[in-house]
Design an enzyme around this catalytic site. Structure first.
Site, PDB file in Angstrom:
ATOM      1  N   ILE A  13       1.022  -1.110   0.087  1.00 16.78           N
ATOM      2  CA  ILE A  13       0.153  -0.193  -0.108  1.00 16.78           C
ATOM      3  C   ILE A  13       1.304   0.768  -0.376  1.00 16.78           C
ATOM      4  CG2 ILE A  13      -1.588   1.323   1.392  1.00 16.78           C
ATOM      5  CD1 ILE A  13      -2.722  -1.067   2.717  1.00 16.78           C
ATOM      6  N   GLY A  16       8.236   3.534   2.976  1.00 15.40           N
ATOM      7  CA  GLY A  16       8.865   4.519   3.964  1.00 15.40           C
ATOM      8  C   GLY A  16      10.200   3.933   3.675  1.00 15.40           C
ATOM      9  N   LYS A  36       1.723  -3.046   8.590  1.00 18.64           N
ATOM     10  CA  LYS A  36       2.750  -2.440   8.674  1.00 18.64           C
ATOM     11  C   LYS A  36       4.095  -3.409   9.135  1.00 18.64           C
ATOM     12  CE  LYS A  36       3.638   2.529  10.327  1.00 18.64           C
ATOM     13  NZ  LYS A  36       3.196   3.576  11.371  1.00 18.64           N
ATOM     14  N   ASP A 125      -0.500  14.714  14.017  1.00 16.87           N
ATOM     15  CA  ASP A 125      -0.514  14.444  12.548  1.00 16.87           C
ATOM     16  C   ASP A 125      -1.584  14.328  11.644  1.00 16.87           C
ATOM     17  OD1 ASP A 125       0.836  14.841   9.801  1.00 16.87           O
ATOM     18  OD2 ASP A 125       1.582  12.937   9.737  1.00 16.87           O
TER      19      ASP A 125
END
Length: 297
Positions: A13, A16, A36, A125
């Site tokens: 998906i 980083g 994740k 955030d």
């Protein structure tokens, strides 16, 4: 690893420097999961994120399922939202959202933020790319998009009255007090959510510029352009202006926003009476009564 035996890898998906977000499907149930995968070097930060996710249980927050360490990586398993994110929805939009549509998304986000702030958790955030959308079958039989707030990698548990000084978040929608390095609290989340609300109303960011320095200067010095009064009510315009106040003391808290009549009447559309009682306490009867009397939703 045995955990993955029943899962089929679908796609990456996002990716980083130190992590990947992966989509898997259960071979037996066909249920999709987001996993994740983070390098173990960042295990301390990930542990904090997991500890926060474990405390959250709300229909408008991405649901944590489990976490584990394997072969040098930390894995976090979460629910999958099947309809992209709010950034994509706004980017693909060719005409403005109606006020009803804006309120539909905005109130769900307020309810998610209340769940955090009531537990002394700052998100730090909030942005459209961390607001996910999941298609559900509503009580009236129609298919609708449910908002799921995610992206808790920068979240932090605080104490009442505590000020934060660490500069975290997405640069283009940092609050003025964070840019000034004056210290911030939960009102910084209110600014960021106000930024999202503004984008829902205008399909554009609050401030733009050719450099990050220009954008930060505008955030501190300039007033945002008003939303279109021909499309949106004065009540909604007032909410935008309050949330984007340069002075954090003038911004309302999430509970003050949810107590406004224009917002309060929406709450029973998203929360059961039992959940309203749990989250709102003494307001429960009034919220339910407002909903029964209002025929516009």
């Amino acid at each position: 690893m045995q955990f993955f035996d029943s899962l089929q890898f679908i796609e990456i998906i996002s990716k980083g420097q130190n992590y990947e977000t992966l989509l898997y499907r259960d071979k037996k149930t066909s249920i999709n999961y987001v996993i994740k995968k983070i390098k173990i070097d960042n295990a301390t930060d990930v542990t904090l994120e997991v500890n926060i996710l474990k405390t959250l249980s709300h229909s408008n927050i991405v649901r944590y399922i489990e976490s584990f360490i394997d072969d040098g990586y930390f894995y976090i398993v979460m629910d999958y939202a099947d309809s992209g994110d709010l950034y994509q929805l706004i980017s693909q939009r060719r005409h403005p959202f109606t006020e009803t549509e804006v309120m539909y998304y905005f109130v769900q986000l307020l309810l998610a933020l209340k769940h955090l702030h009531d537990r002394q958790i700052l998100h730090r955030d909030i942005q459209t790319q961390k607001i996910f959308l999941n298609q559900i079958n509503a009580a009236d039989g129609a298919q609708r998009l449910q908002v799921k707030l995610g992206g808790f990698d920068k979240a932090k548990v605080t104490t009442p009255g505590q000020m934060e000084y660490e500069q975290v978040g997405t640069p283009y929608n940092l609050s003025p007090e964070i840019i000034r390095e004056k210290g911030y609290n939960d009102k910084a989340d209110i600014w960021s959510l106000g930024y999202v609300l503004y984008e829902l109303c205008t399909l554009n960011p609050v401030f733009t510029g050719y450099s990050l320095y220009v954008i930060k200067t505008k955030i501190i010095m300039e007033k945002h352009s008003p939303i279109d009064s021909s499309k949106y009510s004065q009540d909604l315009s007032d909410i935008v202006n309050l949330m984007l106040s340069k002075d954090p003391e003038k911004r309302p808290s999430v509970n003050q926003l949810l107590a406004l009549p224009i917002i309060r009447k929406w709450i029973p559309r998203f929360l059961s009476e039992k959940m309203i009682s749990k989250e709102f306490g003494y307001l429960c009867e009034k919220v339910v009564k407002d909903n029964k009397e209002d025929k516009t939703l």
